[in-house]
Design an enzyme around this catalytic site. Structure first.
Site, PDB file in Angstrom:
ATOM      1  N   TRP A  95       0.841  -1.221   0.000  1.00  0.00           N
ATOM      2  CA  TRP A  95       0.000   0.000   0.000  1.00  0.00           C
ATOM      3  C   TRP A  95       0.856   1.244   0.000  1.00  0.00           C
ATOM      4  O   TRP A  95       0.531   2.242  -0.644  1.00  0.00           O
ATOM      5  CB  TRP A  95      -0.968   0.001   1.177  1.00  0.00           C
ATOM      6  CG  TRP A  95      -1.789  -1.245   1.277  1.00  0.00           C
ATOM      7  CD1 TRP A  95      -1.936  -2.027   2.367  1.00  0.00           C
ATOM      8  CD2 TRP A  95      -2.572  -1.872   0.229  1.00  0.00           C
ATOM      9  NE1 TRP A  95      -2.755  -3.098   2.075  1.00  0.00           N
ATOM     10  CE2 TRP A  95      -3.144  -3.029   0.783  1.00  0.00           C
ATOM     11  CE3 TRP A  95      -2.811  -1.575  -1.116  1.00  0.00           C
ATOM     12  CZ2 TRP A  95      -3.975  -3.886   0.041  1.00  0.00           C
ATOM     13  CZ3 TRP A  95      -3.628  -2.424  -1.861  1.00  0.00           C
ATOM     14  CH2 TRP A  95      -4.195  -3.550  -1.282  1.00  0.00           C
ATOM     15  N   ASP A  96       1.964   1.184   0.744  1.00  0.00           N
ATOM     16  CA  ASP A  96       2.898   2.300   0.737  1.00  0.00           C
ATOM     17  C   ASP A  96       3.436   2.562  -0.671  1.00  0.00           C
ATOM     18  O   ASP A  96       3.525   3.705  -1.113  1.00  0.00           O
ATOM     19  CB  ASP A  96       4.083   1.967   1.657  1.00  0.00           C
ATOM     20  CG  ASP A  96       4.036   2.712   2.980  1.00  0.00           C
ATOM     21  OD1 ASP A  96       3.485   3.816   3.019  1.00  0.00           O
ATOM     22  OD2 ASP A  96       4.566   2.184   3.965  1.00  0.00           O
ATOM     23  N   LEU A  97       3.804   1.494  -1.346  1.00  0.00           N
ATOM     24  CA  LEU A  97       4.360   1.644  -2.697  1.00  0.00           C
ATOM     25  C   LEU A  97       3.302   2.199  -3.648  1.00  0.00           C
ATOM     26  O   LEU A  97       3.584   3.040  -4.502  1.00  0.00           O
ATOM     27  CB  LEU A  97       4.892   0.297  -3.204  1.00  0.00           C
ATOM     28  CG  LEU A  97       6.077  -0.299  -2.419  1.00  0.00           C
ATOM     29  CD1 LEU A  97       6.323  -1.750  -2.823  1.00  0.00           C
ATOM     30  CD2 LEU A  97       7.345   0.519  -2.625  1.00  0.00           C
TER      31      LEU A  97
END
Lengths: 413, 413
Positions: free
Chosen positions: A163-165
């Site tokens: 999700w961060d990416l």
């Protein structure tokens, strides 16, 4: 050597994965990206993995090709400097990326008093402004519940902060969309997004929310099987493991042909009364399919399987550890033009990736190592803020800014 | 109601996750996105999960807000139609996204004969042009090897196609960057990227490649622990499970304070001779930390823990199944302005996400349902290709194009 975003200047106040990745992606497309940090480094300055030297491989990985400025933001003067860097003039500047939770002087409404067409992109944890990380978002959305071996009754975490990416990439798209809008309408923009929303939206896009609402049967863990069609891992005669895919009709028929299992599959169809040309059928009877294929793999080494599968154009891969992959797969080495072996200051040499995209209008941009913290403080105060050597030297003297290698000019003595 | 990309027109020839997501993301920012498919639907037309009606929730999820055109591309005339749609004039058009492996008429060099400033973004599986999916890329790069419970000796797959989602977002960024360049230089662009490169680059950015090259110790599975600092799941007195994070200094000290374990942590520091203020120490002694915290959670229900943790600003979450999350978490319902409950044609009603980003220059764009296959064939042939009603009716008559609800106009009889 003109790169696609050459001329654009972006300022980044960030930590961890998403926003640093956003800045780096823009830098790897040719933008001038300036990351500012506290003098002692940001929250991610020592994030694992570390190199044997103790320096952060994570930080070096996510800050390649940026300029680094180190400023004491506890001081009024330091905050003013950052404001001047963020809101500095320039048609292709005034672009700010952040996930720092600083209220007051770093707010959009405060900053745009100094540049009315400022564009900021702010990533928060959730839509309520609370911090979140992949490790908390996933449990809340049910991802660990559907991850792991079939029948396993514990939640299983993802090892990659997906999700961060994804959020980092959405920061890039949002910034480019807002800048496109500014070019036409002259207006600034405040863009906001939250990590948990990014994840929730993706779950919805993939059909998982509709599935949970409309279907009786709840999605289960399915181990290494490809959900909804056919794909499975197999152990080979030499102890190696391969993953084979039968998602499309062509992949499936290729797999059956390569393994010579057409008769057995036809019997399976007769027994179950369903056609394996239907991907849903392949999913429902995947254990039976696997039982048919298993003996074929069990008596063959990868060295025998690989050339056959490649020749037949099957979609498959071999399981490796990261270390083995780096050692054995040319796609993870300088044989792949995306990679270049670089000397990373304070760390050492290893293959470093540039952007995965190539643009036909210019040559592929080679990756550039990450700066040491504060390496460009002096330079940025000069060329962006427009300070004189004397003014800059005074800031260093008073400890408002820092650089690993600032040399006091004689004239400032 | 002007949205950030209003006026832009993008054509998409795609299947599965990445490129459909790219087109949808652009549509959700206000672009007119036209997806073309074979008359019988693309390779992803029946991709799981399915609704009780048998329609694909996956397809509906990844094609929201697009216009859909169904064309027989086996016919010369159909291929010419697609070419005309892709290369249609318009300053903000001539933008093409694809992952279809069609050689010849759909090549960039062929298409740009009809529009010299065409921008295409092409996603392949790997850099050699072979198909790849997350299920094959992950094993090749070592991800399943570091996923799963500590000590588990089998590879564990991810349930979410992270690389596909990231690659789709990179398609969006690349397209916007290339269009920005075209606006300044008037030149078209061929952008290429590969799913495996997207994954390999991300692994490098996160420091995993440097780690594998430089460090003796190989990265292991670490279950639900937050890698490199502290974060762990705990079972509560009511059988519920929570995830708590001690990544930053503030999160860690908050967790110690909330659980009243300061003394025990101080003893642990004395015993190990290392400061828990160091994130790496927290990682190394995580099992000891967990042993200290476990009894605290074991005697408390989530109903007691939640208000305390929220009040203290801890970063934590509760494990749920997707179904429970949809039922219990307001962030996954229409209480979150990102979601709207829509009637999806052929499927039913459920909460559907729009884009996670908001732009201050305009209202939040509400999500729009996915079209039925071919629903906009007639409209697009008219307003994009510029055909007359009679010409369009003839194409329908000859089966070159299709639509679920085309009504033959009287004038064409």
């Amino acid at each position: 050597m003109t790169h696609i975003l050459k001329g654009m200047r972006v300022v980044e106040g960030s930590a961890f994965v998403a926003v640093p990745l956003a800045g780096m992606t823009l830098a790897q497309m040719g933008a001038d990206v300036i990351r500012f940090d506290r003098i002692e480094g940001g929250l991610d300055a020592g994030r694992w993995p570390l190199a044997p030297t103790g320096e952060s491989l994570f930080w070096a990985g996510l800050n390649k090709g940026k300029r680094s400025v180190a400023v004491d933001m506890k001081s009024e003067e330091g905050r003013e400097l950052v404001t001047r860097i963020v809101t500095a003039p320039g048609e292709d500047a005034g672009l700010f990326l952040t996930n720092l939770r600083v209220r007051g002087w770093m707010d959009y409404d405060t900053l745009r008093q100094f540049r009315s067409d400022l564009i900021t992109v702010t990533l928060t944890g959730d839509r309520h402004g609370r911090p979140q990380v992949d490790y908390t978002v996933n449990p809340a959305l049910g991802v660990p519940d559907i991850t792991g071996p079939e029948g396993h009754d514990e939640p299983v975490a993802n090892a990659v902060p997906a999700w961060d990416l994804i959020a980092g990439n959405l920061c890039v798209s949002s910034l480019l969309a807002a800048e496109r809008h500014r070019l036409r309408h002259g207006t600034g923009q405040e863009v906001e997004l939250a990590l948990k929303d990014v994840a929730a939206a993706a779950m919805g896009h993939l059909g998982l929310i509709g599935d949970a609402v409309l279907n009786e049967e709840e999605r289960q863990k399915s181990g290494n099987a490809l959900y909804g069609a056919y794909g499975q891992d197999f152990e080979c005669a030499d102890g190696e493991r391969v993953m084979v895919i039968g998602l499309t009709g062509r992949q499936w028929s290729g797999l059956v042909k390569a393994t010579g299992t057409a008769n057995a599959m036809a019997h399976l169809e007769t027994r179950t009364g369903a056609s394996l040309r239907d991907e849903g059928t392949r999913w429902r009877v995947r254990h039976e399919i696997t039982a048919i294929l298993k003996p074929w793999f069990a008596v063959r080494a990868v060295s025998e399987i690989a050339p056959l599968f490649d020749k037949m154009g099957l979609t498959w891969s071999q399981f490796r550890t990261i270390r083995r992959a780096v050692a054995e797969d040319p796609d993870l080495s300088s044989a792949n033009p995306m990679f270049r072996t670089l000397e990373q200051p304070g760390i050492g040499q290893y293959p470093v990736p540039g952007a995965p995209m190539t643009f036909s209008s210019g040559p592929r941009k080679a990756p550039v190592a990450a700066p040491r913290l504060g390496a460009h403080t002096e330079e940025v105060l000069g060329d962006v803020v427009g300070m004189t050597d004397t003014e800059i030297a005074q800031l260093f003297d008073r400890g408002i800014v820092q650089s690993p290698d600032f040399v006091r000019p004689r004239t400032a003595a």
